[in-house]
Design a protein around this motif. Sequence first.
Motif, PDB file in Angstrom:
ATOM      1  N   ALA A  26     -41.734  55.360 -40.903  1.00 18.53           N
ATOM      2  CA  ALA A  26     -42.736  54.410 -41.400  1.00 18.53           C
ATOM      3  C   ALA A  26     -43.585  53.876 -40.251  1.00 18.53           C
ATOM      4  CB  ALA A  26     -42.038  53.253 -42.127  1.00 18.53           C
TER       5      ALA A  26
ATOM      6  N   ALA B 143     -46.059  56.522 -39.024  1.00 19.39           N
ATOM      7  CA  ALA B 143     -47.204  56.674 -39.938  1.00 19.39           C
ATOM      8  C   ALA B 143     -48.127  55.456 -39.839  1.00 19.39           C
ATOM      9  CB  ALA B 143     -46.709  56.858 -41.371  1.00 19.39           C
ATOM     10  N   ALA B 144     -47.523  54.288 -39.690  1.00 18.00           N
ATOM     11  CA  ALA B 144     -48.324  53.053 -39.630  1.00 18.00           C
ATOM     12  C   ALA B 144     -49.138  52.958 -38.344  1.00 18.00           C
ATOM     13  CB  ALA B 144     -47.406  51.830 -39.755  1.00 18.00           C
TER      14      ALA B 144
ATOM     15  N   ALA C 236     -50.962  59.298 -44.013  1.00 17.74           N
ATOM     16  CA  ALA C 236     -50.294  58.301 -43.158  1.00 17.74           C
ATOM     17  C   ALA C 236     -50.152  56.989 -43.909  1.00 17.74           C
ATOM     18  CB  ALA C 236     -51.094  58.091 -41.864  1.00 17.74           C
ATOM     19  N   LYS C 237     -51.210  56.610 -44.632  1.00 20.35           N
ATOM     20  CA  LYS C 237     -51.191  55.329 -45.351  1.00 20.35           C
ATOM     21  C   LYS C 237     -50.275  55.368 -46.574  1.00 20.35           C
ATOM     22  CE  LYS C 237     -53.702  53.400 -42.346  1.00 20.35           C
ATOM     23  NZ  LYS C 237     -52.934  52.588 -41.376  1.00 20.35           N
TER      24      LYS C 237
ATOM     25  N   SER D  46     -47.530  57.435 -46.568  1.00 23.72           N
ATOM     26  CA  SER D  46     -46.188  57.613 -45.999  1.00 23.72           C
ATOM     27  C   SER D  46     -45.605  56.325 -45.451  1.00 23.72           C
ATOM     28  CB  SER D  46     -46.229  58.648 -44.860  1.00 23.72           C
ATOM     29  OG  SER D  46     -46.482  59.923 -45.362  1.00 23.72           O
ATOM     30  N   GLN D  47     -46.463  55.468 -44.876  1.00 26.88           N
ATOM     31  CA  GLN D  47     -45.909  54.264 -44.244  1.00 26.88           C
ATOM     32  C   GLN D  47     -45.158  53.394 -45.260  1.00 26.88           C
ATOM     33  OE1 GLN D  47     -49.419  52.510 -42.549  1.00 26.88           O
ATOM     34  NE2 GLN D  47     -49.855  51.258 -44.325  1.00 26.88           N
TER      35      GLN D  47
ATOM     36  N   ASN E  50     -46.816  64.257 -42.574  1.00 26.15           N
ATOM     37  CA  ASN E  50     -47.198  63.226 -43.541  1.00 26.15           C
ATOM     38  C   ASN E  50     -47.974  63.812 -44.719  1.00 26.15           C
ATOM     39  OD1 ASN E  50     -46.253  60.628 -42.362  1.00 26.15           O
ATOM     40  ND2 ASN E  50     -47.493  61.335 -40.643  1.00 26.15           N
TER      41      ASN E  50
END
Length: 249
Positions: free
Chosen positions: A153, A156-157, A180-181, A183-184, A232
């Motif tokens: 997390a 990804a963040a 990425a957004k 997945s976080q 991701n």
Amino acid sequence: MDFTLRIWRQKDRNSQGGFKEYKVKGISDGSSFLEMLDILNDELSAKGEDPVHFDNDCREGICGTCSLFINGRPHGPEEEITVCQLHMRSFKDGDTITIEPWRASAFPVIKDLMVDRSSFDRIIQAGGYVSVNTGGIPDANAIPIPKEAADLAMDAAACIGCGACVAACKNASAMLFVSAKVSQMAVLPQGKVEASRRVKAMVGQMEDEGFGACTNTGACEAECPKGISLANIARMNREYLSAAFCSND
Ligand code: SF4
Ligand code: FES
């Protein structure tokens, strides 16, 4: 150090743009790329000419606004840094440097090197958040989260929403940013409650904004200043398929 700069100048999104050449002299090799542009702009202002417009804010590699395509690469020649972290020692004395804005129809040029990236904001507004009121700060470890999930997390963040992935992609795909957004939150228990609705809404908005499809060439990952992994995108595809076939959201 002396440089010749070929800079894209464009009055507004409806005007025809073109390259214009400028010389800068006596630049310190310790100057950042944006400081070098500041020096050019001071000189242009002193001569009564229109300074070159470009985006920047934090100048610390955090905000993601400094979006320049330098010698054919988003954020220039170095790996995993933003333009504000790029220094003139990365170039040779006497170099000619070509500077362009991100090129993607979903990122229309506002002026010169500035592009409108509000399409990214609208993708986040479509579902990139937890919508419930979570109340006060819970005790640490009140919700057990495996270290591996927490690490995924956080990785990804790290995406700063700069748009280099779009600029690097031949299809101007936004899959690395959106994944990425997604997945976080997808790997954390707090994000699972709205996971189906979130991934459908964000992917739908990404398509509505006119970003292209992913063809797995990996240019996005190679040019990402924060090292966001293609894994991701695979995760987002799994989330999307699962939401499409197994959810009533
Ligand atoms: S994934 Fe990387 S390149 Fe794309 S917006 Fe996020 S930080 Fe920028
Ligand atoms: S100005 Fe904020 S990341 Fe470069």
